[in-house]
Design an enzyme around this catalytic site. Structure first.
Site, PDB file in Angstrom:
ATOM      1  N   ASN A   1       0.876  -1.172   0.000  1.00  0.00           N
ATOM      2  CA  ASN A   1       0.000   0.000   0.000  1.00  0.00           C
ATOM      3  C   ASN A   1       0.915   1.224   0.000  1.00  0.00           C
ATOM      4  O   ASN A   1       1.472   1.580   1.025  1.00  0.00           O
ATOM      5  CB  ASN A   1      -0.890  -0.015   1.248  1.00  0.00           C
ATOM      6  CG  ASN A   1      -1.708   1.249   1.380  1.00  0.00           C
ATOM      7  OD1 ASN A   1      -1.848   2.008   0.416  1.00  0.00           O
ATOM      8  ND2 ASN A   1      -2.263   1.480   2.566  1.00  0.00           N
TER       9      ASN A   1
ATOM     10  N   LYS B   1       0.105   4.275  -0.403  1.00  0.00           N
ATOM     11  CA  LYS B   1      -0.549   5.482   0.126  1.00  0.00           C
ATOM     12  C   LYS B   1      -0.281   6.663  -0.815  1.00  0.00           C
ATOM     13  O   LYS B   1      -0.227   6.485  -2.025  1.00  0.00           O
ATOM     14  CB  LYS B   1      -0.076   5.773   1.546  1.00  0.00           C
ATOM     15  CG  LYS B   1      -0.109   4.525   2.437  1.00  0.00           C
ATOM     16  CD  LYS B   1       0.078   4.833   3.879  1.00  0.00           C
ATOM     17  CE  LYS B   1       0.155   3.538   4.666  1.00  0.00           C
ATOM     18  NZ  LYS B   1       0.081   3.725   6.089  1.00  0.00           N
TER      19      LYS B   1
ATOM     20  N   HIS C   1      -9.557   1.151   4.664  1.00  0.00           N
ATOM     21  CA  HIS C   1      -8.291   1.357   5.370  1.00  0.00           C
ATOM     22  C   HIS C   1      -8.531   2.347   6.515  1.00  0.00           C
ATOM     23  O   HIS C   1      -9.336   3.281   6.383  1.00  0.00           O
ATOM     24  CB  HIS C   1      -7.241   1.908   4.402  1.00  0.00           C
ATOM     25  CG  HIS C   1      -5.869   1.909   4.990  1.00  0.00           C
ATOM     26  ND1 HIS C   1      -5.443   2.884   5.854  1.00  0.00           N
ATOM     27  CD2 HIS C   1      -4.842   1.031   4.862  1.00  0.00           C
ATOM     28  CE1 HIS C   1      -4.201   2.613   6.233  1.00  0.00           C
ATOM     29  NE2 HIS C   1      -3.814   1.493   5.648  1.00  0.00           N
TER      30      HIS C   1
ATOM     31  N   GLU D   1      -6.966   4.788   7.540  1.00  0.00           N
ATOM     32  CA  GLU D   1      -6.756   6.209   7.191  1.00  0.00           C
ATOM     33  C   GLU D   1      -7.979   6.763   6.471  1.00  0.00           C
ATOM     34  O   GLU D   1      -8.312   7.944   6.614  1.00  0.00           O
ATOM     35  CB  GLU D   1      -5.472   6.361   6.356  1.00  0.00           C
ATOM     36  CG  GLU D   1      -4.239   6.155   7.236  1.00  0.00           C
ATOM     37  CD  GLU D   1      -3.015   5.640   6.505  1.00  0.00           C
ATOM     38  OE1 GLU D   1      -2.969   5.700   5.272  1.00  0.00           O
ATOM     39  OE2 GLU D   1      -2.099   5.151   7.196  1.00  0.00           O
TER      40      GLU D   1
ATOM     41  N   GLU E   1      -5.490  -4.732  10.566  1.00  0.00           N
ATOM     42  CA  GLU E   1      -4.468  -3.708  10.748  1.00  0.00           C
ATOM     43  C   GLU E   1      -4.744  -2.944  12.045  1.00  0.00           C
ATOM     44  O   GLU E   1      -5.546  -1.991  12.051  1.00  0.00           O
ATOM     45  CB  GLU E   1      -4.490  -2.729   9.582  1.00  0.00           C
ATOM     46  CG  GLU E   1      -4.164  -3.373   8.256  1.00  0.00           C
ATOM     47  CD  GLU E   1      -3.523  -2.376   7.294  1.00  0.00           C
ATOM     48  OE1 GLU E   1      -2.423  -2.646   6.820  1.00  0.00           O
ATOM     49  OE2 GLU E   1      -4.120  -1.313   7.060  1.00  0.00           O
TER      50      GLU E   1
ATOM     51  N   GLY F   1       2.373   2.397  10.656  1.00  0.00           N
ATOM     52  CA  GLY F   1       3.328   3.485  10.475  1.00  0.00           C
ATOM     53  C   GLY F   1       4.007   3.930  11.771  1.00  0.00           C
ATOM     54  O   GLY F   1       4.628   4.986  11.813  1.00  0.00           O
TER      55      GLY F   1
ATOM     56  N   SER G   1       3.367  -2.031  10.377  1.00  0.00           N
ATOM     57  CA  SER G   1       4.814  -2.045  10.574  1.00  0.00           C
ATOM     58  C   SER G   1       5.450  -3.407  10.265  1.00  0.00           C
ATOM     59  O   SER G   1       6.346  -3.863  10.978  1.00  0.00           O
ATOM     60  CB  SER G   1       5.162  -1.580  11.993  1.00  0.00           C
ATOM     61  OG  SER G   1       4.725  -0.241  12.183  1.00  0.00           O
TER      62      SER G   1
HETATM   63  C1  PEP Z   1      -0.817   0.255   5.990  1.00  0.00           C
HETATM   64  O1  PEP Z   1      -1.073   1.449   6.014  1.00  0.00           O
HETATM   65  O2  PEP Z   1      -1.564  -0.496   5.362  1.00  0.00           O
HETATM   66  C2  PEP Z   1       0.350  -0.209   6.738  1.00  0.00           C
HETATM   67  C3  PEP Z   1       0.316  -1.412   7.201  1.00  0.00           C
HETATM   68  O3  PEP Z   1       1.389   0.690   6.915  1.00  0.00           O
HETATM   69  P1  PEP Z   1       2.823   0.387   7.609  1.00  0.00           P
HETATM   70  O4  PEP Z   1       3.310  -0.936   7.058  1.00  0.00           O
HETATM   71  O5  PEP Z   1       3.682   1.529   7.232  1.00  0.00           O
HETATM   72  O6  PEP Z   1       2.568   0.296   9.081  1.00  0.00           O
END
Ligand code: PEP
Length: 248
Positions: free
Chosen positions: A8, A10, A94, A96, A163, A169, A208
């Site tokens: 992803n 983003k 997601h 976000e 998630e 992040g 992460s």
């Molecule tokens: C994401 O936003 O889907 C995600 C898992 O981000 P990160 O791996 O940076 O935590």
């Protein structure tokens, strides 16, 4: 079950950065046939990404879409437009999108249903915040997001991503035990909706994921892949993730 690992990106990467990434990444993964490798660039780079992936084993995804088929919805993108651009999948719900764009379970559910109707695979995301986890509400939140988000949704061509918002992040990964516990709970909730078919739905972990922690996360019984943000932005790092070491 074939693992499913999605990048992803983003709001990152221009068209030329997308081309550069794929020129490096596609040759690295050309012999990986036992994992569905998916990349979700921003809308503006979908077409360049499709060109760069042509004939390869990497699949294209969008990061979002609208549920209507066409019309006066300035700024929005329809499911058929994504298919036309070469997408096979779309990320929906997601955290976000839920947090910054106020998408609730009703909106997420409309999008998942519209994606399936158009023939796109939905990567449907759920996850609890730190406050919810600390208040002991993780399972309640996940159950409600899964049941409402997947109302009248078919189990076919569906991928669920767990998630935890506190792990996205932040560099804080869920422990293997925390991930497995929630994944098993999601599987049980899916069984309530789809009975035996729940075992065919891939449940991804996101939050992460790095080349350092991917092996142990993927070894968890109900973890069938990953949704990767930050560590998917460099070809070498995402390559290390998709070539994680499988348990015998
Ligand atoms: C994401 O936003 O889907 C995600 C898992 O981000 P990160 O791996 O940076 O935590």
């Amino acid at each position: 079950m074939k693992y499913f690992i999605a990048a992803n990106w983003k709001m990152n990467k221009t068209i030329s950065e997308t081309r550069e990434f794929l020129e490096g990444f596609i040759p690295m993964v050309k012999d990986i046939t036992d994992i569905d490798i998916v990349i979700a660039p921003p809308f503006t780079a979908l077409s360049a990404a499709q060109d760069g992936m042509k004939g390869s084993n990497v699949l294209l995804s969008s990061q979002d879409m609208f549920w209507e088929e066409k019309g006066a919805y300035t700024g929005e993108v329809a499911p058929a437009m994504l298919l036309d651009a070469g997408c096979r999948h779309v990320i929906i719900g997601h955290s976000e999108r839920r947090q910054y764009f106020h998408e609730d379970d009703t909106v997420v559910n409309r999008k998942v249903r519209a994606a399936q109707k158009a023939g796109l695979g939905a990567i449907f995301c759920v996850g609890e915040s730190l406050d919810e986890r600390e208040a002991g509400k993780t399972f309640e939140v996940i159950k409600s997001e899964v049941e409402q988000g997947l109302a009248e949704v078919s189990p076919d061509n569906l991928v669920v991503a767990y998630e935890p918002i506190w792990a996205i992040g932040t560099g804080k990964t869920a422990s293997n035990e925390q991930a497995q516990e929630v994944h098993a709970f999601i599987r049980k909730t899916l069984a309530g909706l789809y009975s035996g078919k729940a075992d065919t739905i891939r449940i991804l972990y996101g939050g992460s994921v790095t080349p350092e922690n991917v092996d142990s996360l993927m070894a968890c019984h109900d973890v069938n892949g990953a949704l990767v943000g930050g560590a998917s932005l460099k070809p070498e790092s995402f390559y290390k993730i998709v070539s994680f070491k499988k348990e015998n």
